[in-house]
Design an enzyme around this catalytic site. Structure first.
Site, mmCIF file in Angstrom:
data_model
loop_
_atom_site.group_PDB
_atom_site.id
_atom_site.type_symbol
_atom_site.label_atom_id
_atom_site.label_comp_id
_atom_site.label_asym_id
_atom_site.label_seq_id
_atom_site.Cartn_x
_atom_site.Cartn_y
_atom_site.Cartn_z
ATOM 1 N N GLU A 81 61.657 21.650 -100.207
ATOM 2 C CA GLU A 81 62.701 22.403 -99.486
ATOM 3 C C GLU A 81 62.581 23.904 -99.728
ATOM 4 O O GLU A 81 63.136 24.418 -100.695
ATOM 5 C CB GLU A 81 64.103 21.919 -99.896
ATOM 6 C CG GLU A 81 65.211 22.656 -99.146
ATOM 7 C CD GLU A 81 66.621 22.216 -99.514
ATOM 8 O OE1 GLU A 81 67.575 22.758 -98.929
ATOM 9 O OE2 GLU A 81 66.779 21.342 -100.383
ATOM 10 N N LYS A 120 61.837 19.752 -96.028
ATOM 11 C CA LYS A 120 63.233 20.046 -95.657
ATOM 12 C C LYS A 120 63.368 21.552 -95.439
ATOM 13 O O LYS A 120 63.704 22.295 -96.358
ATOM 14 C CB LYS A 120 64.206 19.560 -96.748
ATOM 15 C CG LYS A 120 65.675 19.860 -96.402
ATOM 16 C CD LYS A 120 66.659 19.219 -97.382
ATOM 17 C CE LYS A 120 68.088 19.608 -97.035
ATOM 18 N NZ LYS A 120 69.102 18.883 -97.825
ATOM 19 N N ASP A 140 74.260 15.446 -102.862
ATOM 20 C CA ASP A 140 73.820 15.859 -104.208
ATOM 21 C C ASP A 140 74.460 17.177 -104.633
ATOM 22 O O ASP A 140 73.900 17.914 -105.447
ATOM 23 C CB ASP A 140 72.295 15.992 -104.245
ATOM 24 C CG ASP A 140 71.763 17.004 -103.231
ATOM 25 O OD1 ASP A 140 72.331 17.095 -102.128
ATOM 26 O OD2 ASP A 140 70.780 17.697 -103.537
ATOM 27 N N SER A 192 68.656 16.309 -92.838
ATOM 28 C CA SER A 192 69.076 16.076 -94.221
ATOM 29 C C SER A 192 70.301 16.951 -94.417
ATOM 30 O O SER A 192 70.225 18.060 -94.935
ATOM 31 C CB SER A 192 67.964 16.452 -95.209
ATOM 32 O OG SER A 192 68.421 16.274 -96.542
ATOM 33 N N ARG A 227 83.730 10.355 -108.125
ATOM 34 C CA ARG A 227 83.259 8.972 -107.983
ATOM 35 C C ARG A 227 83.924 8.307 -106.776
ATOM 36 O O ARG A 227 83.269 7.651 -105.963
ATOM 37 C CB ARG A 227 83.567 8.197 -109.277
ATOM 38 C CG ARG A 227 82.904 6.809 -109.364
ATOM 39 C CD ARG A 227 83.694 5.877 -110.263
ATOM 40 N NE ARG A 227 85.064 5.694 -109.777
ATOM 41 C CZ ARG A 227 85.373 4.982 -108.697
ATOM 42 N NH1 ARG A 227 84.455 4.360 -107.990
ATOM 43 N NH2 ARG A 227 86.638 4.904 -108.296
ATOM 44 N N TYR A 259 73.841 25.637 -104.185
ATOM 45 C CA TYR A 259 74.118 24.203 -103.993
ATOM 46 C C TYR A 259 74.516 23.572 -105.298
ATOM 47 O O TYR A 259 73.716 23.434 -106.179
ATOM 48 C CB TYR A 259 72.874 23.532 -103.402
ATOM 49 C CG TYR A 259 73.187 22.265 -102.653
ATOM 50 C CD1 TYR A 259 73.891 22.321 -101.466
ATOM 51 C CD2 TYR A 259 72.790 21.028 -103.126
ATOM 52 C CE1 TYR A 259 74.189 21.171 -100.757
ATOM 53 C CE2 TYR A 259 73.087 19.874 -102.428
ATOM 54 C CZ TYR A 259 73.775 19.951 -101.247
ATOM 55 O OH TYR A 259 74.071 18.812 -100.564
ATOM 56 N N LYS A 289 64.479 15.767 -104.597
ATOM 57 C CA LYS A 289 64.646 17.016 -103.847
ATOM 58 C C LYS A 289 64.637 18.204 -104.786
ATOM 59 O O LYS A 289 65.146 18.131 -105.902
ATOM 60 C CB LYS A 289 65.960 16.986 -103.072
ATOM 61 C CG LYS A 289 66.115 18.167 -102.121
ATOM 62 C CD LYS A 289 67.552 18.376 -101.685
ATOM 63 C CE LYS A 289 68.252 19.384 -102.582
ATOM 64 N NZ LYS A 289 69.547 19.841 -102.044
ATOM 65 N N GLU A 329 64.084 26.885 -98.402
ATOM 66 C CA GLU A 329 65.121 27.347 -97.475
ATOM 67 C C GLU A 329 65.084 28.858 -97.316
ATOM 68 O O GLU A 329 65.275 29.601 -98.279
ATOM 69 C CB GLU A 329 66.529 26.932 -97.936
ATOM 70 C CG GLU A 329 67.581 27.466 -96.965
ATOM 71 C CD GLU A 329 69.012 27.029 -97.235
ATOM 72 O OE1 GLU A 329 69.887 27.365 -96.411
ATOM 73 O OE2 GLU A 329 69.262 26.350 -98.247
#
Length: 364
Positions: free
Chosen positions: A188, A230, A30, A301, A53, A364, A145, A190
Site C-alpha cells: 500500500e 492497494k 484494521d 479495500s 469487540r 490510520y 497490510k 498511498e
C-alpha cells in the site's frame, strides 16, 4: 538478500486469487485503537475494548457478507477477539469464506533524510516482523497490510526522491518477509489527496511511486503472483475545486496503473482515501466499465467508505445492530457490483453515503 518464498508459493498465489475473486473486495477493519476511538467519538461511544469487540462482532456476524467481501483486514487486538458466544472472530470470517488479514506496520515516523520535505514520513515495523508474521499465520491470518504514506504537493515537489525510495524499500522488504512466512502481502503506497494539485500532477506522482515500489519488489525477490496492490485512485487534491467526473478518475487511474503495475499482480484493491461512500463506489464502477485493458482485478479495500453509515446507524446500541448490518451489506453489495462494472446507484439514497470522509494528513 532474497528470502525463500518458495515454501509458501502455491498458497500465496491461491490466497491472492481468492481475495481477487470477481464481484468481491476487502473490508478494512484494521483501525488502530486511536483511530477507532475517533470514529467512536463521532457517535458518542466510549473507546473501550468491549465496545471495539462489540462493533467488530457486528461487522463479522453480518449474514451474507462473504458474498461481496473476500478478505477482512484486522488490527492485532481484533485477530484474538471472540464473539459474545465465544466464537473466535477468525472462525466467524472463515465460515463466510472470508480470508482473515492483519495490519503489520507500526505506524509512521518522521523521515530522517537531508533531502526530505517537511512532514514527510517513513513507516516503522520491520523489526521482528518475521517472527510476528509466523505467529499471525499460526493464529489464522493469511494476508497482511503495510501502509506507506507519500505527500503530493507541486509547490515543494513532494514527494521527495528520498521519501519515494524509503517507502518503496520498506514496502518491498515487508512483502518478502510476509511471503517467507506464508502471508500474502498487500502493498500500500498511498499518495495522499490533500492539497490543491491537479489530475496531471497526481498521475505523475502516483506513477513514479508505483514504478519505484515494483523496482524494489523485483530487487527483493517478491513473488508478484502472491501479492496485491492497494493504491490511491488518481484524483485532484481535496483543495482543488475544479469540477470533475468519475470517468476522469477512471481514465487517469487506469493510465497510471497500465504504465506501472506488472500484469503478474492478480489484484489491485483501491483505498477510498476520504471519498464519500457513494463516490468511492461510483469511481470503482467507472474503473471497471468499458473496454480498457485491465490485466488485474480492480476492486476495493475500503474502511471509512464501508463503515461510515454503519457506525451512524449503530450508535453503540444493541437494538441497532440488525439495521447497521443491513447497511453494511448494502454498501458491500454496491462495491461488489462496482467491481463488475454493474453498479447502477441503488445504494445512493442515504445522506451519510454522500458525506465527504476526507481527513487531512490521515493517520490510520
Amino acid at each position: 538478500r532474497n528470502m525463500p518464498v518458495e515454501q509458501y508459493a502455491a498458497e500465496l498465489i491461491a490466497t491472492a486469487k481468492a481475495i481477487a475473486t470477481p464481484g468481491k473486495g476487502i473490508l478494512a477493519a484494521d483501525e488502530s485503537t486511536g483511530t477507532i476511538g475517533k470514529r467512536f467519538d463521532a457517535i458518542k461511544v466510549e473507546n473501550t475494548e468491549d465496545n471495539r469487540r462489540a462493533y467488530r462482532e457486528l461487522l463479522f456476524t453480518t449474514k451474507g457478507l462473504g458474498q461481496h467481501i473476500s478478505g477482512v483486514i484486522l488490527f492485532e487486538e481484533t485477530l484474538y477477539q471472540k464473539a459474545a458466544d465465544g466464537t473466535p472472530f477468525v472462525e466467524l470470517l472463515k465460515r463466510e469464506n472470508i480470508v482473515p488479514g492483519i495490519k503489520v506496520d507500526k505506524g509512521m515516523a518522521p523521515l530522517d533524510c537531508p533531502t526530505a520535505n517537511p512532514g514527510e514520513v517513513t513507516v516503522e515495523g520491520c523489526d521482528g516482523l518475521g517472527k510476528r508474521c509466523a505467529q499471525y499465520y499460526a493464529d489464522g491470518a493469511r494476508f497482511a497490510k503495510w501502509r506507506g504514506v507519500l505527500h503530493c504537493n507541486p509547490h515543494n515537489s513532494s514527494p521527495s526522491d528520498c521519501a519515494i525510495r524509503e517507502n518503496a524499500r520498506g514496502l518491498a522488504r515487508y512483502a518478502v518477509i510476509c511471503q517467507a512466512n506464508g502471508l500474502c502481502p498487500i502493498v500500500e503506497p498511498e499518495v495522499l489527496m490533500d492539497g490543491d494539485h491537479d489530475f496531471a500532477y497526481a498521475a505523475k506522482v502516483t506513477e513514479k511511486v508505483i514504478k519505484a515500489v515494483y523496482a524494489e519488489c523485483a530487487a527483493h525477490g517478491v513473488l508478484l503472483e502472491g501479492s496485491l496492490l492497494k493504491p490511491n485512485m488518481v484524483r485532484q487534491g481535496e483543495g482543488n475545486k475544479a469540477p470533475y467526473k468519475p470517468e476522469d478518475i477512471a481514465a487517469a487511474t487506469l493510465q497510471t496503473l497500465q504504465r506501472s503495475v506488472p500484469a503478474a499482480v492478480p489484484g489491485i484493491n483501491f483505498l477510498s482515501g476520504g471519498m464519500s461512500e457513494e463516490e468511492a463506489t461510483v469511481a470503482l464502477n467507472a474503473l471497471n466499465a468499458g473496454t480498457a485493458v485491465r490485466p488485474w482485478a480492480l476492486s476495493f479495500s475500503y474502511g471509512r467508505a464501508l463503515q461510515f453509515s454503519v457506525l451512524q446507524a449503530w450508535q453503540g446500541k444493541a437494538e441497532n445492530v440488525v439495521n447497521a448490518q443491513k447497511i453494511l451489506l448494502l454498501r458491500a453489495r454496491a462495491n461488489g457490483k462496482a467491481q463488475l462494472g454493474e453498479y447502477d446507484g441503488f445504494a445512493a439514497g442515504d445522506a451519510a453515503a454522500q458525506a465527504s470522509l476526507h481527513i487531512k494528513d490521515y493517520v490510520y
